[in-house]
Design a protein around this motif. Structure first.
Motif, PDB file in Angstrom:
ATOM      1  N   SER A1324       0.838  -1.198   0.000  1.00 45.83           N
ATOM      2  CA  SER A1324       0.000   0.000   0.000  1.00 45.83           C
ATOM      3  C   SER A1324       0.874   1.250   0.000  1.00 45.83           C
ATOM      4  O   SER A1324       2.006   1.247   0.497  1.00 45.83           O
ATOM      5  CB  SER A1324      -0.914   0.008   1.232  1.00 45.83           C
ATOM      6  N   ILE A1327      -0.397   3.771   5.212  1.00 48.19           N
ATOM      7  CA  ILE A1327      -1.047   2.960   6.231  1.00 48.19           C
ATOM      8  C   ILE A1327      -1.743   3.882   7.223  1.00 48.19           C
ATOM      9  O   ILE A1327      -1.189   4.894   7.659  1.00 48.19           O
ATOM     10  CB  ILE A1327      -0.027   2.077   6.986  1.00 48.19           C
ATOM     11  N   THR A1341       3.891   3.652   3.860  1.00 46.81           N
ATOM     12  CA  THR A1341       4.158   2.324   4.404  1.00 46.81           C
ATOM     13  C   THR A1341       5.628   2.158   4.755  1.00 46.81           C
ATOM     14  O   THR A1341       5.978   1.685   5.852  1.00 46.81           O
ATOM     15  CB  THR A1341       3.733   1.243   3.390  1.00 46.81           C
TER      16      THR A1341
END
Length: 1393
Positions: A1324, A1327, A1341
């Motif tokens: 991703s 986060i 991330t």
């Protein structure tokens, strides 16, 4: 002496049939006790069993209950049913009779034959009593009236003789009333025992089925509610099929005695109506059958809608499903209108047929020149009027009989559904727990009756699979599907066997084969010991958490606490408002998927069975919880058990004693973990691919060594609490909680007192308005007036007399003659204007027929339309209710409105309203006529009216409250049926069939209490009204005698015509008043259905509007997918604390966001807020600059897509599930199917996209269902996607491909992933870490992973440690199949399905 089979469950009777019948003191000992005139015993629980003959016939034992109902009736105040009618005694008898029928005829066994054997003695006694009542009602009044008219036409008659006739009329009425009531009482008790027995037998059959592929939950409920009512209706009228012809013949014979051979024309006239009645009944059966199928389909789809409401709301399918339901209802309405027209004609023939027969007979008689006097004419009219009920009830009885035949046929289809034989056999080697030898298993054959073949929208019926990548192949019978093939497997006792394989490889089918839940085609299945089962989709039922775990076993504190600890449930229980006694909602609505799975696991552990079958229970829990369960539960507490563990989490397999790998329904490899790795075959390849995925993920963590803080792991190990807004007050994440105990599932509401005028107003408006309602009444009144006008006209004709008879003995028609010495000939045939009188007589009849025809066209249209309007309002309201409403309201309650309540409005209320209007009009005209002839009768009327109102007031409130209890008591067993269907496999595995059948029997017995009291109350008032009628007839007859002896009292002299008219209506009113009151009360009680529908249609807990016309976004919105959370705060209810607090998140277009956090942190609540399942308390959420709170919910949700953890499929075709509303081309559908890696599966099916999907998608594995949901999401292609652990049930290889698809298919989309498995979010862009409803971390991330002190980094380390503890270094960072969390803040929205 025949024995009841001891394997019939749900009763305490494993006795011989004679004992069940009470043969200890004689077969009919208990029944004969009721012949004692008066009894003072109270040894029986049911008052009806303590009643003597007088109390039984008059139903005086019910008076106390009805009197109490003037205030507020409690359920305990309603008298219980007799033990003879209870399920415990009636069900085993019917079961034995059906088994004997089945032994004789096999699959052609007819339940109707068994039912007749159950009731035949009572039936023939009821017929005898009814025949006596008919004969007396038809002959005695006519004979006495004939004598009274003759008596009135003579001067100087013996007054003693006249009074004797009055008492003779009273006596005949008394005998008729008592015999009629006796027949009804016997019939009613027969109905109750039959209804209980049939319902219990059907449920017994249902629970013995291994799968419900052939019938949906809605169809089964429809059978047990509406079709069972057809049996009840038939039994209530069954005795009339035999007794009414006796009355008709007796009446015809007496008419012949009065008129001569022309009197037989009455019977001929009725016979001429038989073809009309036959056609109407045949059409009625046809339309009824068609409407039943559509009702089945509507209720079935409605049941699916209610069970999948969350998905429907998230996909904004409310209006689309509304169109589907609306289209079905429109077709159903068409048949109901036609059926209503038939009912209007049948009901219209009841008052019209005796008039038609009278007119036909008298016209023929006078046309042939036979003499006709007042005694003859009025006696004939009384005979034919008295035959009205006998003739009218006959077509109704035939109609009820034919509808019952349809219902019995449908019952026979269910009873003929294949049960799976117990094929488990002992093992050859006692050291083995399971032995499968050359075993091939098939799915259960699906059989669709002709009646059930109504297509879903855009659906083509199809057979099942031909061949799939999982090796599912078609047998010689296209309906049989090979699930697993040539399985040879031996599992040692106390061993742990791991089972793996790709999606659809047959893992779950292997488990079901061991359980005996599929068809064994060949080979053998040996099982050594008792079995516990944890299904892949956990099943919990509406009870406390403890009851769900104990599952009927006694409570052992030590074993229970040990089970709770090993299944990691203690933290959950500690945070519940009532601990383990906290109520669990229907289908576990207030639990997360992980919690449900752990409760299901705890049930298996506590059961202490020898063999435990675990179908992928670890996919629904996170890594550390999975590790805890594997080490403490599976490896430790189940160490001395044989455990078969199906899992996609390969890190656990190293500690298994052996591993089975399935491919295409066959065992590809079998051996120990090390052996399979050494041979380097498919399992080793699978492990290598798995390890490659792990290593790829670990590269993203390169040079970022994470040091695990021992305390940090603990903050994520708290097992998911249930923080339900429906019954607890909790601060998110707070260790201390303020708990408010409130019942989770709302009790079904029940109105008290009379039906509110608001209900009648609502119904009138649905009918078309007040003016139209009045016109409908006037139309019916005009029909009754025209029908009665024939009687008035014949009275006028008789009063005019025949030709003049002069004293000199010569006849004359010369008006100039001296009339002082002339009188009218009593023979009206000699009247010079006979032709004119006959013509008007016939014209009136023709006009009545014409009005009836017009009424048959108009009345049912408006009344059925009223039901449809209220159904539409109900559906729209239910679809707009908030999710919290569905959390608290059992599906059975809501479905009860759409099934039974709507059915009563569609069928029974239509007939009742029509009958009420007719009977009220006829009664009013009769009273007016008598009062015109005998004005002093008003005095008697005033006395009777006062008594009547007092009686009616007591009765009306009582029967209304009893009817309400009957409606309320129906919902629990409907919910019980639904719960049974969902948990069939678990119920079978734990051997709880008898327990569930017994519980159903208790529900049926409970419902039978108000059911029996309701119909008894109808007869209670009938008996008392008949006593008024006896008094009324006696008074009128006495007035005739007095008027004859003292003509100056009433001033009517010797007018035989007026005397005959008064007596005719006096005799007629006897039945009319009883029927009118009865139908009025039944209509009012049936209006409780309209009241319940209105109540639900006016629910106020509604969502915001679906569309706001003044503020609709553009068609292209959202073009970019930017999402902004601005100071967002949200609470699930006003009196609860916020679950989101000042959330600030700015998501750029196209970003991929991973959302993690501990239980109760608020991560799932972000999805709830985004989809507006709950409105914000503060702040706002903007998508591409548009405040989503300012637009309609449909406009918002249609632009978003979610892929849920729990896949939801609807009954229909694959195409219907992917594209329910035909929005996409085949090319786009196939492309979506291909990208979701399920094309090969669908391509191998016989009907491809049109292949069948059964209820809950049970003909597909859970993994396949998840892939189909993925294809649905790809096809939808929204700019914003939310993933909620969408691949939990998919093997690692397919999961890797699907993750690639997600990255490719949604590359330009904004993707929010609520993480349960951390590998799904490592790629991703950013986060979001949630904590206590706030954003604890929100960053890239890589940045969070490099920061050893970040909470996200600590979480990764915790997962890493969990896998290290499994004992395999290769899986140090393996989190492929572990869930991040199991719980959530709000039970309604934890995993947005």
């Amino acid at each position: 002496m025949d024995l009841i089979e001891s394997n019939y469950p749900g009763t305490d009777f494993s006795l011989n049939l004679e004992e069940v019948r009470g043969q200890k003191h004689g077969k009919y000992h208990r029944s004969l006790q009721s012949l004692k005139p008066i009894r003072f015993t109270s040894k029986h629980n049911a008052p009806v069993d303590n009643a003597g003959l007088f109390s039984t016939i008059t139903l005086s034992w019910l008076s106390k209950t009805l009197y109490r109902a003037r205030k507020k009736l409690k359920f305990e105040d309603i008298p219980p049913i007799s033990a003879s009618e209870s399920v415990g005694q009636s069900a085993p008898r019917l079961f034995q009779y059906y088994m004997e029928e089945k032994e004789k005829k096999g699959d052609k066994a007819n339940l109707g034959v068994a039912i007749f054997r159950l009731i035949r003695t009572r039936f023939w006694i009821s017929v005898l009593m009814s025949a006596i009542a008919f004969m007396i009602a038809l002959v005695a009044p006519a004979l006495i009236v004939n004598r009274l008219i003759i008596y009135s036409s003579t001067s100087g008659g013996n007054i003693g003789y006249g009074i004797g006739l009055c008492f003779a009329m009273f006596g005949s009425d008394l005998v008729r009333t008592l015999s009629s009531s006796a027949s009804w009482v016997i019939t009613l008790r027969t109905v109750v025992r039959t209804r209980n027995a049939v319902a219990h037998l059907l449920y017994w059959k249902l629970i013995r089925l291994k799968s419900l592929n052939q019938k949906s939950t809605g169809e089964m409920i429809n059978l047990l509610v509406n079709d069972l009512q057809r049996i009840v209706d038939h039994l209530l009228f069954a005795c009339f099929l035999c007794s009414s012809p006796v009355g008709i013949i007796a009446g015809t014979v007496y008419a012949g005695f009065v008129l001569g051979w022309t009197g037989i024309m009455g019977l001929i006239g009725y016979l001429l109506l038989v073809p009309v009645q036959a056609v109407t009944v045949k059409l009625g059966v046809k339309y009824r059958a068609s409407s039943i199928l559509l009702t089945d389909q509507r209720v079935k789809i409605m049941g699916e809608i209610l069970n999948c409401m969350k998905v429907i709301k998230l996909y904004a399918w409310e209006s689309s499903f509304g169109k589907v339901i609306g289209d079905i209802r429109k077709k159903e309405q068409g048949f109901l209108v036609k059926l209503g027209a038939i009912q209007v004609i049948i009901n219209g023939l009841i008052p019209l047929s005796p008039i038609y027969v009278t007119v036909l007979t008298l016209l023929l008689h006078t046309g042939l020149g036979y003499p006709l006097t007042a005694p003859q004419a009025f006696t004939t009219m009384i005979i034919f009027n008295s035959m009205r009920f006998a003739v009218g009830v006959l077509p109704i009885s035939i109609k009820a009989f034919t509808e019952a035949l349809v219902a019995v046929r449908r019952f026979n289809e269910v009873l003929a559904m294949e049960e799976m034989d117990e094929y488990q056999s002992p093992v050859a080697d006692k050291d083995h727990a399971i032995e499968l030898k050359d075993m091939t298993a098939l799915s259960i054959k699906t059989q669709q009756s002709k009646d059930d073949k109504i297509k879903q929208p855009d659906e083509t019926p199809t057979s099942n699979r031909k061949k799939t990548k999982s090796g599912v192949t078609t047998n010689h019978d296209q309906d049989e599907v090979v699930l697993v093939e040539d399985i040879n497997l031996s599992v040692k006792r106390c061993g742990l066997v791991g089972v793996c394989g790709a999606v659809g490889s047959g893992k779950s089918s292997l488990i079901l084969s061991i359980l005996g839940q599929v068809r064994l085609h060949k080979g053998s299945v040996g099982v050594n010991g008792s079995v516990a089962y944890v299904p892949q989709q956990a099943w919990v039922f509406h009870a406390s958490l403890r009851e769900n775990i104990l599952f009927g076993l006694p409570f052992d504190k030590f074993k229970y606490e040990q089970t709770i600890q090993s299944c990691a449930l203690q933290s959950d229980i500690d945070m519940l408002p009532n601990g383990d006694l906290t109520e669990i909602g229907e289908r576990g609505i207030n639990l997360s998927g992980g919690q449900k799975q752990r409760i299901s696991l705890a049930r298996a552990v506590y059961s202490d069975r020898d063999i435990v079958l675990l179908d992928d229970p670890l996919s629904a829990v996170d890594a550390h919880v999975g590790m805890h369960i594997f080490n403490n539960c599976i490896k430790q507490q189940l160490a001395e058990k044989t455990v078969v563990l199906v899992s996609h989490q390969l890190q656990y397999f190293k500690q298994c004693d052996s591993v089975v790998m399935l491919k295409d329904g066959r065992i590809a490899e079998y051996g120990s973990y090390s052996e399979l790795i050494e041979v380097e075959n498919e399992f080793a390849e699978l492990m290598r691919n798995y390890q490659m995925n792990v290593e790829t993920q670990n590269k993203t963590k390169e040079n970022n060594d994470v040091v695990l803080d021992e305390n940090s792991a603990d903050c994520y190990e708290s097992i998911s609490p249930v923080e339900s807004p429906t019954y607890s007050v909790t601060s998110p994440g707070s260790p201390t909680q303020r708990k408010v105990s409130v019942a989770l599932m709302a009790e079904e509401s029940q109105e008290f007192g009379s039906i509110k005028w608001k209900t009648y107003k609502t119904y009138c408006k649905a009918l078309g308005g007040y003016i139209l309602s009045v016109l409908i009444f006037l139309h019916s009144f005009s029909f009754i007036f025209l029908s009665s006008a024939t009687t008035f006209w014949i009275t006028f004709w008789i009063n005019e007399g025949g030709q003049l008879l002069c004293s000199n003995g010569t006849n004359t028609t010369n008006l100039a003659a001296n009339l002082s010495n002339c009188t009218r000939d009593p023979n009206i045939v000699t009247n010079p204007k006979r032709g004119f009188y006959q013509m008007i007589y016939g014209v009136i009849l023709a006009a009545a027929v014409l009005v009836l025809a017009l009424r048959a066209v108009s009345y049912p249209y408006f009344v059925i339309r009223a039901s449809t309007v209220m159904h539409k309002r109900l559906f729209k309201t239910i679809m707009r209710c908030t999710m919290s409403y569905f959390d608290r309201t059992p599906v059975g309650q809501i479905l009860n409105r759409f099934s039974k309540d709507i059915d009563e409005m569609d069928n029974q209320l239509v007939t009742m309203l029509n009958s009420c209007i007719q009977l009220s009009s006829m009664t009013l005209l009769s009273l007016i006529t008598i009062c015109v002839v005998f004005p002093y009768f008003l005095i008697a009327c005033a006395v009777l009216l006062t008594l009547f109102l007092l009686l009616f007031n007591v009765y009306r409130s009582g029967i209304r409250e009893i009817k309400r209890y009957a409606s309320v008591c129906r919902s629990p067993w409907i919910s019980h049926v639904a719960a049974t269907v969902h948990g069939l496999s678990s119920i079978h595995a734990y051997g709880k069939t008898d327990v569930f059948v017994k519980t159903f029997g208790e529900y049926i017995d409970t419902h039978s209490v108000p059911f029996h009291a309701y119909y008894s109350a109808l007869q209670w008032i009938a008996v008392r009204l008949d006593s008024f009628n006896m008094f009324s007839n006696f008074v009128v007859a006495l007035m005739v005698v007095i008027a004859t002896s003292y003509p100056q009292v009433f001033g009517i002299g010797q007018s035989s015509a007026l005397v005959g008219l008064a007596l005719t209506y006096s005799v007629q009113i006897a039945g009319l008043l009883t029927a009118m009151v009865r139908f009025l009360i039944e209509a009012e009680t049936l209006f409780t259905s309209a009241e319940r529908v209105r109540e639900y249609a006016e629910i106020t807990t509604l969502e915001k509007p679906a569309i706001i016309e003044s503020n609709r976004p553009s068609e292209s919105w959202p073009e970019h997918g930017a999402i902004t959370f601005e100071n967002v705060s949200m609470r699930y209810r006003e009196d609860l604390p916020s679950v989101l607090r000042n959330v600030q998140i700015d998501i750029k277009p196209g970003e991929k966001i991973g959302i993690v956090g501990r239980t109760g942190s608020g991560k799932s609540s972000l999805g709830v807020a985004l989809f507006r399942l709950v409105e914000l308390s503060e702040g706002r959420i903007c998508i591409d600059g548009v405040d989503i709170s300012q637009i309609g919910l449909e406009d918002l949700r249609k632009k978003l897509t979610i892929i849920p953890q729990d896949p939801v499929l609807f009954v229909g075709s694959i195409r219907y599930n992917l594209d329910p509303f035909s929005q996409y081309s085949d090319e786009k559908i196939w492309k979506a199917v291909e990208r979701s890696h399920i094309k090969e599966l669908i391509n191998d099916l016989p009907q491809k996209l049109d292949s069948e999907v059964v209820q809950n998608g049970e003909n597909f594995s859970v993994g396949e269902r998840q892939l189909l949901c993925m294809a649905r999401a790809i096809l939808r292609h929204s700019q914003i996607i939310m993933l909620d652990e969408a691949t939990a049930a998919i093997d690692s290889e397919t999961d890797s491909l699907v993750q690639d698809t997600i990255r490719e298919a949604f590359a330009a989309c904004t993707v929010l992933t609520i993480a349960h498995r951390l590998n799904t979010i490592l790629n991703s862009d950013k986060i979001v870490v949630m904590k206590d409803g706030k954003v604890a971390e929100f960053a890239e991330t890589q940045k969070l992973m490099k920061n050893d002190q970040s909470q996200f980094s600590q979480l990764l380390a915790a997962a890493s440690k969990s896998n290290e503890n499994i004992g395999d270094d290769n899986f140090a960072y393996s989190i492929t199949k572990s869930n991040m969390t199991t719980g959530y803040v709000n039970p309604s929205y934890n995993e947005i399905e």
